[in-house]
Design an enzyme around this catalytic site. Sequence first.
Site, PDB file in Angstrom:
ATOM      1  N   CYS A  17       0.805  -1.217   0.000  1.00  0.00           N
ATOM      2  CA  CYS A  17       0.000   0.000   0.000  1.00  0.00           C
ATOM      3  C   CYS A  17       0.834   1.260   0.000  1.00  0.00           C
ATOM      4  O   CYS A  17       2.000   1.251   0.375  1.00  0.00           O
ATOM      5  CB  CYS A  17      -0.887   0.064   1.234  1.00  0.00           C
ATOM      6  SG  CYS A  17      -1.840  -1.400   1.539  1.00  0.00           S
ATOM      7  N   GLY A  43       0.456   0.219  -5.115  1.00  0.00           N
ATOM      8  CA  GLY A  43      -0.815  -0.488  -5.090  1.00  0.00           C
ATOM      9  C   GLY A  43      -1.708  -0.051  -6.230  1.00  0.00           C
ATOM     10  O   GLY A  43      -1.933   1.143  -6.398  1.00  0.00           O
ATOM     11  N   ASN A 117      -0.543   1.176   5.823  1.00  0.00           N
ATOM     12  CA  ASN A 117       0.420   0.411   5.028  1.00  0.00           C
ATOM     13  C   ASN A 117       1.148  -0.514   5.994  1.00  0.00           C
ATOM     14  O   ASN A 117       1.715  -0.046   6.978  1.00  0.00           O
ATOM     15  CB  ASN A 117       1.416   1.350   4.337  1.00  0.00           C
ATOM     16  CG  ASN A 117       2.538   0.607   3.611  1.00  0.00           C
ATOM     17  OD1 ASN A 117       3.638   1.126   3.461  1.00  0.00           O
ATOM     18  ND2 ASN A 117       2.278  -0.603   3.153  1.00  0.00           N
ATOM     19  N   GLY A 118       1.124  -1.809   5.688  1.00  0.00           N
ATOM     20  CA  GLY A 118       1.787  -2.774   6.559  1.00  0.00           C
ATOM     21  C   GLY A 118       0.864  -3.932   6.827  1.00  0.00           C
ATOM     22  O   GLY A 118      -0.179  -4.084   6.187  1.00  0.00           O
ATOM     23  N   TYR A 261      13.385  -3.209  -4.516  1.00  0.00           N
ATOM     24  CA  TYR A 261      12.356  -3.265  -5.564  1.00  0.00           C
ATOM     25  C   TYR A 261      11.219  -2.278  -5.385  1.00  0.00           C
ATOM     26  O   TYR A 261      10.759  -1.658  -6.340  1.00  0.00           O
ATOM     27  CB  TYR A 261      11.757  -4.673  -5.629  1.00  0.00           C
ATOM     28  CG  TYR A 261      10.492  -4.765  -6.450  1.00  0.00           C
ATOM     29  CD1 TYR A 261      10.550  -4.860  -7.841  1.00  0.00           C
ATOM     30  CD2 TYR A 261       9.227  -4.740  -5.846  1.00  0.00           C
ATOM     31  CE1 TYR A 261       9.377  -4.925  -8.602  1.00  0.00           C
ATOM     32  CE2 TYR A 261       8.059  -4.803  -6.603  1.00  0.00           C
ATOM     33  CZ  TYR A 261       8.149  -4.894  -7.971  1.00  0.00           C
ATOM     34  OH  TYR A 261       7.001  -4.955  -8.711  1.00  0.00           O
TER      35      TYR A 261
HETATM   36  P1  AMP Z   1       9.546 -14.196 -11.624  1.00  0.00           P
HETATM   37  O1  AMP Z   1      10.666 -14.339 -12.611  1.00  0.00           O
HETATM   38  O2  AMP Z   1       8.274 -14.773 -12.153  1.00  0.00           O
HETATM   39  O3  AMP Z   1       9.912 -14.726 -10.320  1.00  0.00           O
HETATM   40  O4  AMP Z   1       9.263 -12.625 -11.450  1.00  0.00           O
HETATM   41  C1  AMP Z   1      10.281 -11.782 -11.057  1.00  0.00           C
HETATM   42  C2  AMP Z   1       9.880 -10.345 -11.276  1.00  0.00           C
HETATM   43  O5  AMP Z   1       8.906  -9.948 -10.305  1.00  0.00           O
HETATM   44  C3  AMP Z   1      11.062  -9.397 -11.125  1.00  0.00           C
HETATM   45  O6  AMP Z   1      11.154  -8.624 -12.302  1.00  0.00           O
HETATM   46  C4  AMP Z   1      10.725  -8.527  -9.937  1.00  0.00           C
HETATM   47  O7  AMP Z   1      11.078  -7.175 -10.179  1.00  0.00           O
HETATM   48  C5  AMP Z   1       9.247  -8.659  -9.779  1.00  0.00           C
HETATM   49  N1  AMP Z   1       8.840  -8.591  -8.362  1.00  0.00           N
HETATM   50  C6  AMP Z   1       9.547  -8.904  -7.263  1.00  0.00           C
HETATM   51  N2  AMP Z   1       8.831  -8.748  -6.127  1.00  0.00           N
HETATM   52  C7  AMP Z   1       7.606  -8.307  -6.502  1.00  0.00           C
HETATM   53  C8  AMP Z   1       6.402  -7.942  -5.799  1.00  0.00           C
HETATM   54  N3  AMP Z   1       6.330  -8.020  -4.469  1.00  0.00           N
HETATM   55  N4  AMP Z   1       5.336  -7.527  -6.534  1.00  0.00           N
HETATM   56  C9  AMP Z   1       5.403  -7.474  -7.882  1.00  0.00           C
HETATM   57  N5  AMP Z   1       6.510  -7.795  -8.607  1.00  0.00           N
HETATM   58  C10 AMP Z   1       7.606  -8.218  -7.937  1.00  0.00           C
END
Ligand code: AMP
Length: 480
Positions: A17, A43, A117-118, A261
């Site tokens: 969030c 979000g 958020n949390g 990220y």
């Molecule tokens: P995958 O290869 O299917 O494991 O997806 C990896 C991708 O998901 C990477 O490009 C990350 O930047 C992205 N990612 C990592 N954590 C999250 C998150 N919490 N929500 C959405 N995307 C994420």
Amino acid sequence: MVHDTAGAVFDGFHEECGVVGVYGHPEAANLAYLALYSLQHRGQESAGITSSNGQTLLTHKGMGLVADIFDEKLIRRLKGPSAIGHNRYSTAGSTMLKNTQPLLAKYTLGSVAIAHNGNLVNAEELRVRLEAGGSIFQSTVDTEVILHLIAASQAGQPVDRIIDALSQVRGAYSLVFLSEDHMIAARDPYGFRPLVLGRIKHAGKTGYVVTSETCALDLIGAQYEREVQAGEIILFDAHGMTCYNPFPRAPSARCIFEHVYFARPDSTMFGQNVYHARKSFGRQLAREAPVEADVVIPVPDSGVPAALGYAEEARLPFEMGLIRNHYVGRTFIEPQSSIRHFGVKVKLNAQADILCGKRVIVVDDSIVRGTTCRKIVKMIRATGAREVHLRISAPPTIAPCFYGVDTPTRRELIASSHSVEEISRYVTADSLAYLSEEGMYAGLQVNGNGFCDACFTGRYPLALGSRPKGSQLSLFGEQG
Ligand code: AMP
């Protein structure tokens, strides 16, 4: 065939969030709207704003993106000099209008709206107790527990009731509350999730803004002042700003994944610029895991700063070998005849002109399930690339987050049960390397104390009251 792009990779149990609160500005709701707009990355499922005109709270909430939920007329209706806002990404199962925030309640001292958020780790326990005492819950979000605790408190002032309520919850919270004549911000004693304080001038007067990231302050022209401290509660009212530190100190557990990220690269997070942090992760990765290659490319957008850092350190050309379509919506219709790499190509396309015949280093920030990553590697190879070396600018994601980042169950996290070599084989890369834990903290120029890195280490700073399905917790130092 219809694909759900938003739900394709993540469908864990916790929400991500963004929050904002504006106090003492005639266009409070408009500023809250703009802040939410800049926090859209935190979000995308729903958003809402509650304003106060001094007498009543006015709310508008909806499902979808901030820009689609609000228009000028709606914002004009949210009158008053204070407003709070929230946007949320949640799992498909719990995506319902009744779960969108701000949540509102009326009680003996007036009205209160809350944006959170949390993630609370003892929400289930508290809910059972509250329901046994007669509380009737309207939603399935943990945040509602806080409202019931406020209503049940015997304390005399709203701020004391909030302190009373928060002394009973455990977990991650960066919160903003709004009542008719005041706003309150609160951050949990561990400081898991970010919350910053800024000031905004209008007609010679100073208003206040609290929000998840500094990029929101930049957009609305507010001056960054400081972080809301871990464990701090700030009351904004006619007397100005009053700070409280009512809770025992807890070990700091700021979320390292914000830097890896989650946060926007133009934000200052826990005192450090996110873009610089990510570039340093990339530089460090190049030192730790060099490989002979012709070109470095990022997985856009998340891998861009780290790839720049890697290329700089390795003295290799940086190219945008993958181009991202920024207009990908939730769903798209695939033709009957199958197209190679279709699913991933909708979002990313590999440029043969840049990659054909080359030894390519691909940089991304994390591998979660490995499915997207595998498709990307295959797509790059299909351009005629000679070698594909994958470099990840963080340690392997081995454990789910229980403090507000959406991750799948441990079983679904490929690195929880597979070695780096096995993952490399699965994603069909010529080589794979992750940044080490020490390298990550070296990149931030800190020693790692004061951060929560449970997703990379499995060491949880705060135990769960009840465990989500599929999780196996390894715990250290339950402080509470
Ligand atoms: P995958 O290869 O299917 O494991 O997806 C990896 C991708 O998901 C990477 O490009 C990350 O930047 C992205 N990612 C990592 N954590 C999250 C998150 N919490 N929500 C959405 N995307 C994420």
